[in-house]
Design a protein around this motif. Structure first.
Motif, short mmCIF file in Angstrom:
data_model
loop_
_atom_site.label_atom_id
_atom_site.label_comp_id
_atom_site.label_asym_id
_atom_site.label_seq_id
_atom_site.Cartn_x
_atom_site.Cartn_y
_atom_site.Cartn_z
N ALA A 93 0.83 -1.21 0.00
CA ALA A 93 0.00 0.00 0.00
C ALA A 93 0.86 1.25 0.00
O ALA A 93 0.61 2.19 -0.76
CB ALA A 93 -0.93 0.00 1.21
N LEU A 94 1.89 1.28 0.84
CA LEU A 94 2.79 2.44 0.89
C LEU A 94 3.52 2.61 -0.43
O LEU A 94 3.60 3.72 -0.97
CB LEU A 94 3.78 2.30 2.05
N THR A 95 4.03 1.53 -0.97
CA THR A 95 4.74 1.59 -2.26
C THR A 95 3.82 2.10 -3.35
O THR A 95 4.18 2.99 -4.13
CB THR A 95 5.29 0.20 -2.64
N ARG A 96 2.62 1.56 -3.41
CA ARG A 96 1.67 1.98 -4.44
C ARG A 96 1.31 3.45 -4.27
O ARG A 96 1.22 4.18 -5.24
CB ARG A 96 0.42 1.09 -4.37
N PHE A 97 1.10 3.88 -3.01
CA PHE A 97 0.75 5.28 -2.79
C PHE A 97 1.87 6.20 -3.27
O PHE A 97 1.62 7.19 -3.96
CB PHE A 97 0.47 5.56 -1.31
N LEU A 98 3.10 5.88 -2.94
CA LEU A 98 4.23 6.73 -3.33
C LEU A 98 4.40 6.74 -4.85
O LEU A 98 4.66 7.80 -5.44
CB LEU A 98 5.51 6.27 -2.64
N THR A 99 4.23 5.59 -5.48
CA THR A 99 4.33 5.52 -6.94
C THR A 99 3.20 6.30 -7.59
O THR A 99 3.42 7.06 -8.54
CB THR A 99 4.29 4.04 -7.40
#
Length: 189
Positions: free
Chosen positions: A86-92
């Protein structure tokens, strides 16, 4: 306690049309007189001034909507994905979101520099959303416990501020990868 009356349906449509017109103007970099926002939105100037007495008030409303969109997306991702994903997707997605809005970001940054107090709540809301993503990652053991949301916010500000670089999007995505790698807990690598 907020005692603001809800807007009538037509007033709400007019307000939304003004914000949409402003977002478009800020994204394209067009320079127009404040009264011209009304024409672009298809409303009268009285309607413009009733909703937004100044251009700064209109810019602030655009900012609030942009932050609300990002915060909502963070909540959706956190509710549906494992924390690190979730964090990775949000930042991307943040990189993808900011890309076409770099002129809007510059307009907002200039206004924030002059009137930071009016944007504090939006900044706090975004930091809370990131805090929740990071905290979920820590709780699930995928993110280091010594990482603060503030560190992630600084990285995002840096990414946004470097938008003029020729290969910005690729470099920004690469930085997100480096950031996530650095955030991962040692036992989750």
């Amino acid at each position: 306690m907020d005692v603001t009356k809800p807007l009538r349906a037509d007033a709400k449509r007019n307000r939304e049309a003004l914000i949409a017109a402003a977002r478009q103007v800020f994204e394209t970099g067009d320079e127009i007189r404040f009264d011209d926002f009304a024409r672009r939105a298809g409303v009268g100037t009285g309607t413009l001034y009733r909703h937004f007495p100044t251009q700064d008030a209109l810019v602030a409303a655009v900012y609030q909507e942009e932050v609300a969109t990002l915060c909502q997306r963070a909540q959706e991702l956190q509710a549906t994905l494992p924390a690190v994903v979730a964090l990775t997707r949000f930042l991307t997605e943040f990189v993808d979101y900011v890309g076409p809005r770099h002129r809007l970001a510059r307009t907002l940054a200039a206004l924030m520099a002059r009137r930071a107090d009016e944007f504090t709540e939006g900044s706090r809301a975004l930091e809370r959303a990131i805090t929740e993503l990071v905290a979920a990652g820590v709780a699930q053991g995928g993110i280091r416990s010594d990482v603060s949301a503030g560190s992630v916010m600084v990285a995002l500000h840096g990414i946004g501020g470097a938008h003029d670089r020729p290969d910005w999007h690729t470099e920004a995505e690469g930085l997100i990868t480096v950031l996530i790698d650095g955030l991962r807990a040692a036992d989750s690598l």
